[in-house]
Enzyme design. Structure first.
Site, PDB file in Angstrom:
ATOM      1  N   GLY A  29       0.766  -0.982   0.047  1.00  0.00           N
ATOM      2  CA  GLY A  29      -0.010   0.128  -0.046  1.00  0.00           C
ATOM      3  C   GLY A  29       0.841   1.168   0.072  1.00  0.00           C
ATOM      4  N   SER A  30       0.261   2.420   0.536  1.00  0.00           N
ATOM      5  CA  SER A  30       0.946   3.527   0.435  1.00  0.00           C
ATOM      6  C   SER A  30       2.145   3.439   1.417  1.00  0.00           C
ATOM      7  CB  SER A  30       0.127   4.669   0.826  1.00  0.00           C
ATOM      8  OG  SER A  30      -0.252   4.741   2.389  1.00  0.00           O
ATOM      9  N   GLU A  74       5.819  -3.420   0.531  1.00  0.00           N
ATOM     10  CA  GLU A  74       5.878  -3.074  -0.863  1.00  0.00           C
ATOM     11  C   GLU A  74       5.119  -1.922  -1.121  1.00  0.00           C
ATOM     12  OE1 GLU A  74       4.582  -2.497  -4.332  1.00  0.00           O
ATOM     13  OE2 GLU A  74       3.658  -4.334  -4.098  1.00  0.00           O
ATOM     14  N   CYS A 114       1.095   0.425  -8.442  1.00  0.00           N
ATOM     15  CA  CYS A 114       2.554   0.824  -7.923  1.00  0.00           C
ATOM     16  C   CYS A 114       3.673   0.996  -8.783  1.00  0.00           C
ATOM     17  CB  CYS A 114       2.875  -0.130  -6.552  1.00  0.00           C
ATOM     18  SG  CYS A 114       3.096  -1.773  -7.004  1.00  0.00           S
TER      19      CYS A 114
HETATM   20  C1  UN1 Z   1       0.906  -3.295  -7.578  1.00  0.00           C
HETATM   21  O1  UN1 Z   1       0.480  -2.308  -8.227  1.00  0.00           O
HETATM   22  O2  UN1 Z   1       0.611  -3.309  -6.326  1.00  0.00           O
HETATM   23  O3  UN1 Z   1       4.122  -5.433 -11.940  1.00  0.00           O
HETATM   24  C2  UN1 Z   1       1.481  -4.532  -8.222  1.00  0.00           C
HETATM   25  C3  UN1 Z   1       2.903  -5.283 -12.067  1.00  0.00           C
HETATM   26  C4  UN1 Z   1       1.970  -6.268 -11.543  1.00  0.00           C
HETATM   27  C5  UN1 Z   1       2.039  -6.145 -10.054  1.00  0.00           C
HETATM   28  C6  UN1 Z   1       1.602  -4.759  -9.627  1.00  0.00           C
HETATM   29  N1  UN1 Z   1       2.645  -7.246 -11.594  1.00  0.00           N
HETATM   30  O4  UN1 Z   1       2.493  -4.251 -12.435  1.00  0.00           O
END
Ligand code: UN1
Length: 504
Positions: free
Chosen positions: A239-240, A261, A295
């Protein structure tokens, strides 16, 4: 109620906690989950209380005592069936993701595929939780290390990958012999309930209810209780950065472990010799895909000054033609943001961009239709714009020009986040420079591929304020286990290491 919802066992109101023998009769407040494309409610969740959490954690601990003793390859056999169950429900789960978080059809299905891939990977992993052996300095001694499960793993996930990020953690944690408690985002509670139900049915069938557990509750009570709970040796949180910093501090206070993460601020560098057609597609998917709510989404673009004007014009054209609309419709490439709060943050960011001297080339406004839709936004930016250092979870791309690669790499690294990065180049030297020790400082560094859409075989995560965790493939399983170093003496003497003597 739509058929895909009923096929997934969802009711109008669903309980927000599940453990050994299925769902609990939760009594907390009822929270609807909305389709961000229409604003209509898809169903509700009745939140779990701290008392419900207590029941769940007690069961997860109790079941752990037995689950850890099942040989890992036998655990893997159950995960193989979980992969099959996900395959059977792929279309319905994909549709639910499309409706609940607004991902276009192929991305909703792609997310479930990512979970299936994780199940398959974990089957193999269950036979490869291998330790090293070492040569002892002492005669007739043997040294080796082995890996044991940790216990109950806490899994906190965000709205944007409501199915796959759980699977990254759950498949590996289960193969490793842990039980777990999943606390998903309330914004994607129905996907969490359906995902749990599909996968838990396989565990229940084999008499292993209580390995997968679910708790959906408020952060302030259930969330804080879980994070502070000494019975949870590992909290894996996605998350954030703001959330992760808090979780990290609380867990560190009890000397527990975190796997984080968190936010990204991912950049793509395009060199003058790059295949510009490839780069254009890579940038568009990275920045506009998932409405900029990954992310790994591309947020900054560094163009060599010799190609900047032409490339920006081509990109602007692509932006202006992106089909935006109902994410379930064929041909639509961009759905809505998760909710109106996200739209508000997007609009605030656009206002700040203008205040700080950024030039909005296209986008910057809401789409004139019901639902939380915004336009993908391209900004000609300059280096002093503070906002470019922040992660705005929306489709906003900052475009910069650079003179030499050294400077572009330096700029790319000059943010607090360190998740993903990419270079588009046909120059071997530029690619290797980008990948060198003095190159990208991110956990992911790609060549001629955008910043998002990583495969699960690699370790996924990033440095600095991204939190340093690694999930999914490679040797990420080690984070879900404890290492034990064992020295065995099969001789008749008791020699001491380092030549120490102690004769009695
Ligand atoms: C996320 O946005 O938390 O690499 C994960 C990626 C994806 C996972 C994103 N396999 O964009």
């Amino acid at each position: 109620m739509s058929t895909y919802l009923s096929r997934l066992g969802l009711e109008a109101v669903n309980p927000g906690a599940a453990t050994t023998s299925g769902f609990l009769a939760t009594t907390g407040r009822e929270v609807p989950s909305f389709d961000p494309s229409t604003g209509e409610s898809l169903g509700s969740v009745r939140l779990a209380s701290v008392d419900d959490y207590e029941k769940v954690v007690t069961e997860a601990q109790r079941v752990f005592a037995d689950w850890r003793m099942l040989p890992a390859p036998k655990r893997g056999e159950i995960l193989r069936e979980v992969g099959e169950a996900l395959r059977q429900h792929k279309d319905d789960l994909g549709m639910l993701i499309t409706r609940e978080v607004g991902k276009v059809t192929s991305e909703g299905l792609g997310e479930v595929q990512e979970s299936i891939d994780m199940a398959d990977l974990a089957v193999g992993m269950s036979r490869q939780l291998n330790g090293l052996t070492m040569h002892s300095e002492r005669a007739s001694h043997r040294m080796y290390e082995q890996w044991h499960p940790l216990g109950v793993v806490g899994i906190i996930t965000a709205f944007n990958f409501p199915n796959a990020v759980w699977a990254w953690n759950a498949m590996v944690a289960a193969a490793a012999g842990n039980t777990m408690i999943w606390k998903p985002s309330i914004k994607a509670s129905l996907t969490a309930i359906a995902t749990h139900r599909v996968c838990d049915a396989v565990f229940q069938k084999h008499g292993w209810g209580g390995v997968l557990n679910l708790i959906i509750g408020d952060d302030a009570d259930v969330g804080e209780t879980m994070v502070a709970d000494r019975r949870i040796p590992l909290i894996s949180a996605t998350g954030s950065t703001r959330m992760g910093r808090h979780v990290n501090q609380v867990v560190a206070g009890r000397l527990g472990r975190c796997l984080l993460e968190l936010g990204g601020n991912n950049a793509i560098i395009v060199t003058p010799d790059a295949d510009l057609e490839l780069a254009l597609r890579g940038v568009a998917f990275g920045a506009v895909g998932t409405a900029g709510q990954r992310c790994t989404s591309t947020r900054r673009l560094y163009l060599h000054k010799s190609i900047a004007a032409d490339f920006t014009a081509r990109l602007q054209k692509v932006y202006e033609q992106i089909p935006i609309g109902d994410p379930a419709n064929d041909g639509v490439l961009m759905g809505p943001l998760i909710d109106d709060d996200a739209v508000r943050m997007y609009l605030e960011a656009v206002a700040t961009i203008r205040e700080q001297g950024g030039e909005v080339l296209t986008g910057g406004e809401r789409v004139d239709r019901p639902g939380s839709f915004v336009k993908p936004t391209l900004v000609r930016a300059h280096r002093d714009m503070g906002i470019c250092k922040h992660e705005t979870f929306a489709p906003i791309l900052y475009v910069f020009e650079y003179d030499d690669l050294e400077e572009a790499v330096h700029q790319q690294n000059a943010v607090d986040q360190g998740l993903s990065s990419a270079i588009f180049t046909d120059s071997f030297r530029s690619a290797e420079r980008f990948l060198s020790h003095a190159g990208s400082d991110c956990g992911i560094a790609n060549v001629n591929i955008g910043t998002s859409g990583a495969e699960i075989g690699g370790a996924f995560g990033g440095e600095k304020e991204t939190g340093g965790g690694r999930e999914a493939g490679s040797d990420s399983w080690k984070a879900y286990m404890r290492r034990q170093t064992c020295t065995l003496n099969w001789g008749t003497d008791l020699p001491l290491a380092q030549g120490v003597t102690f004769d009695i």
